[in-house]
Design an enzyme around this catalytic site. Structure first.
Site, PDB file in Angstrom:
ATOM      1  N   GLY A 239       0.845  -1.186   0.000  1.00 13.21           N
ATOM      2  CA  GLY A 239       0.000   0.000   0.000  1.00 13.21           C
ATOM      3  C   GLY A 239       0.874   1.227   0.000  1.00 13.21           C
ATOM      4  N   SER A 240       0.290   2.376   0.308  1.00 11.92           N
ATOM      5  CA  SER A 240       1.058   3.616   0.345  1.00 11.92           C
ATOM      6  C   SER A 240       0.244   4.687   1.045  1.00 11.92           C
ATOM      7  CB  SER A 240       1.409   4.102  -1.070  1.00 11.92           C
ATOM      8  OG  SER A 240       2.132   3.135  -1.798  1.00 11.92           O
ATOM      9  N   ASN A 241       0.937   5.738   1.476  1.00 12.57           N
ATOM     10  CA  ASN A 241       0.309   6.968   1.943  1.00 12.57           C
ATOM     11  C   ASN A 241       0.789   8.110   1.059  1.00 12.57           C
ATOM     12  OD1 ASN A 241      -0.602   5.579   4.348  1.00 12.57           O
ATOM     13  ND2 ASN A 241       1.399   5.958   5.276  1.00 12.57           N
TER      14      ASN A 241
END
Length: 774
Positions: A239-241
């Site tokens: 995932g990522s932010n």
């Protein structure tokens, strides 16, 4: 030091390429300067664009040649030639997907500018191969020689890094879970508890018939999942932010962008820090070794951009019905011919593997056997249609505004992104950069009947219709793999995504910071507050005193816990032991532990029973939904989990338990070299729910398996105040001082300078090399 160890270290040193002086490079039109800063990050300055890309290819090969070639081999189904039997099934899968054919197809369809970029880049790679520089140590270990690069190879590398990311694994998981828990409970296994529209899909008698057909394919799906191994875990568990703050909410009066991409920890990491300048652009950001340009994270002095995975549904699975001879497949009332051919892969240390490749109108068979009457085929945006993402890579450097950047990405399709951007004029924006086919919403739930004609693609959702905003009211944008549209959005875009926990926490912190500063970004990167602490405390307080002293002590520890997954917290370790025990219990009582009954259950979320239940438990507990506990209440389950967890308490801080293990791809094959090939790691905090997203495999243990490959903050307009870090270092050479020198700041959630001004680069450069025309 033993003589053998000394010899090994000397061999590692001898494999380092020269990084200073002058080198002749065929094809350059003018000299190119390569300066490396104190962290070994290359800053490349060329006169023209072709020279810039040629130099980038050369420098990528200097620092990351083995990684580039291994990724290319994984992309083309040749990794088993180096890695042996463990890579064979994954090789067979990508051969079935037709990687070489589609990459050659895409290259031929590209515009002249993109073709020139790719040709210049691979000419630089090949110039390094011909330069006489030492080869990376891995070639000596394998007894191998590097192979020349062709322009379409870069397309294969790029496609491989996003291979089947997203929905395909969720659909396969529900296929396995549906016969065990039924449609209503399978709905509850969504990552994000996103809506109720799936309850009626597939409907009625069709559902019963489809369930029987799908259940018959379970062994084949098991084998497919096992073949993908860590790649499936990356696709589902990564995932990522990212976030953007408008000028009216920053201390600088300029936009600030920040974030971090989360993927499985691989050595070397998939990103490399680079600065590339010529007469057309001056760009700095994260590159992908083997690929020209800056696809995901960069700025050009006018506009900065960064991405997270958007979880658009770009893969469909079709259940196909074949005739007895497997040579035709049903569509409507007819049986259509299918393509069928034989292929072979070589396996290091073993016999060659032969296999069949079968393709229907929907795509290749990826699980099952047509000769047994049924199989699954895949139709994916990544393979089914011509992709022109590399045309976008040539347009993006010329963008001066957020709006121009978004227009430049029209046609991007290799993987779907939340593209967040900010420009020097003060605008910020968000665009879902993706190609998404128009088709029925039902396709998002399970494999669908390939013979009915009701689940076909009907063109594309227009670029203009993709979710986007520029300069939103409130001046804040946050994406963290969370849902970007509701289930009832007019266009079907997605079914599965990550829970909103990280996005909500980032937004909470941004709202509380009316004058957001660059230094504040690192504090958000490092946020370890678990979103479940309030729920956990309330349930355990209501549970009452436990019958055994150890269980009661654990209950009191968790009630008193501040909810932070800090590296030094023993209570965080206790929480993880408790949650893993509760996850195992729910998985067992629901029957889901039998959904995939082989060692592949250790793969991270999306394809393993415990992985899916791990994400679902908080929502089930919050709703007091005991439907999968088979007669138990949640209080009974909590008490049992407390009792079981006491047997796994170590008394160590969370960081020690959670310490990642960075493993070089050859260290298992050459164990005597493992200590030299594997970078050291340090204690780290966070888990898969926190903004500091160092995730784990619930069924395997507390060790972090994925997390931030990089962290960054762009101070838009004051570019030298921007910062970044990667989890190991700039170099792929184990003997380089820059192989793992960034791990210490990374582990502390600190960053290093992102040098952009050329006078500052010249003042701080540690090495300088001139590439001159041959």
């Amino acid at each position: 030091m033993t003589m053998a160890a000394k010899t090994d270290r000397e061999a590692l040193q001898a494999a380092l390429p020269p990084l200073s002086g002058s080198l002749s490079i065929p094809g350059l039109s003018a000299p190119v300067r390569v300066q490396r800063d104190g962290w070994g990050i290359p800053h490349i300055k060329a006169s023209g664009e072709a020279d810039a890309y040629r130099a980038l290819g050369f420098v990528h090969a200097q620092d990351r040649l083995f990684q580039m070639e291994l990724t290319r081999r994984k992309a083309l189904g040749r990794a088993a030639e180096w890695l042996g039997a463990e890579a064979a099934e994954a090789d067979i899968l990508v051969r079935r997907l037709g990687m070489e054919k589609v990459c050659r197809r895409d290259f031929e369809a590209l515009g002249a500018e993109a073709k020139d970029m790719l040709r210049a880049y691979v000419a630089g790679v090949n110039a390094f191969l011909a330069s006489g520089a030492p080869l990376p140590i891995e070639y000596g270990l394998l007894g191998a020689e590097p192979e020349p690069w062709e322009p379409w190879h870069s397309i294969a590398v790029m496609r491989r890094l996003g291979l089947l990311m997203g929905s395909v694994w969720f659909k396969l998981w529900r296929m396995l879970a549906l016969p065990v828990v039924g449609a209503a409970n399978a709905l509850k296994l969504r990552y994000d508890d996103g809506g109720q529209d799936l309850l009626c899909i597939p409907p009625g008698v069709e559902a019963e018939r489809l369930e029987a057909d799908l259940a018959a394919l379970r062994p084949a799906v098991d084998a497919l999942l096992k073949a993908m191994g860590g790649d499936a875990s990356d696709a589902a568990g990564g995932g990522s932010n990212n976030w953007a703050v408008a000028p009216g909410r920053t201390a600088t009066g300029r936009p600030i962008l920040a974030g971090d991409p989360h993927r499985v920890f691989e050595i070397p990491g998939m990103y490399a820090q680079h600065h590339l300048a010529c007469d057309r652009f001056d760009m700095i950001g994260l590159t992908v070794p083997g690929v020209p340009g800056f696809p995901h994270f960069a700025h050009n002095g006018k506009v900065a951009y960064c991405v997270t995975h958007a979880f658009m549904d770009i893969h469909d699975l079709y259940l196909e019905q074949f005739a007895e001879d497997g040579r035709t497949a049903r569509f409507g009332n007819e049986f259509e011919p299918v393509a069928w051919r034989r292929d072979r892969i070589a396996v290091r240390g073993g016999a060659d593997r032969e296999f069949d490749i079968v393709e229907t109108r929907h795509g290749p068979v990826i699980a099952g056997d047509p000769l047994e009457g049924a199989a699954l085929t895949l139709r994916s945006v990544q393979f089914a249609e011509t992709d022109l993402s590399f045309d976008c890579l040539t347009r993006m450097p010329g963008a001066s505004t957020v709006a121009q950047l978004y227009d430049a990405t029209r046609g991007w399709g290799l993987i779907d992104h939340n593209l967040v951007a900010g420009d020097v004029a003060g605008s910020i924006g968000h665009l879902v950069r993706a190609r998404v086919p128009s088709r029925p919403r039902e396709n998002g739930w399970l494999p669908v009947p390939g013979w009915s004609g009701e689940h076909e693609w009907r063109g594309w959702i227009p670029h203009e219709a993709m979710p986007r905003v520029i300069d939103p009211p409130g001046g804040l944008i946050v994406t963290a793999n969370n849902r970007v549209v509701a289930d009832d959005h007019p266009d079907y875009l997605c079914t599965d995504c990550h829970p909103p926990y990280r996005a909500e926490r980032i937004m909470e912190r941004l709202v509380a910071s009316p004058a957001f500063a660059v230094d504040d970004a690192a504090a958000i990167h490092a946020d370890t507050l678990s979103p479940h602490v309030g729920l956990l405390r309330a349930r355990l307080e209501a549970l009452g005193i436990q019958g055994s002293l150890p269980a009661e002590e654990l209950r009191q520890t968790l009630i008193a816990w501040d909810g932070r997954m800090d590296a030094g917290s023993q209570a965080a370790s206790a929480y993880n032991a408790f949650r893993r025990a509760l996850t195992r219990l729910v998985t067992a009582r629901s029957g889901l532990e039998q959904a995939i009954a082989h060692p592949f259950a250790a793969v991270p979320p999306g394809v393993s029973p415990q992985g899916q239940v791990w994400w679902a438990v908080p929502t089930l507990l919050r709703n007091d939904d005991a439907g999968m506990l088979k007669g138990w209440s949640w209080d009974e389950a909590l008490s049992e989990a407390l009792s079981v967890a006491t047997q796994n308490l170590t008394g160590r801080g969370w960081g020690e338990e959670h310490r990642p293990r960075f493993t070089h791809p050859l260290s298992a094959q050459f164990p005597a070299w493992a200590a030299l090939l594997n970078p050291v790691s340090r204690p780290i905090g966070g888990d898969g729910d926190t903004v500091l997203a160092n995730g784990l495999v619930p069924s395997a243990g507390p060790e972090a398996t994925y997390g931030a490959l990089s962290r960054y903050v762009f101070d838009v307009g004051n570019w030298d105040n921007s910062r970044w870090v990667v989890f190991h270092g700039a170099s792929g050479h184990p003997a380089s001082p820059h192989y793992a020198d960034q791990n210490a700041p990374w582990s502390d959630c600190a960053m290093v300078p992102m040098l952009y001004s050329w006078d500052r680069i010249a003042a701080e450069a540690v090495t300088s090399q001139e590439l001159v025309p041959a």
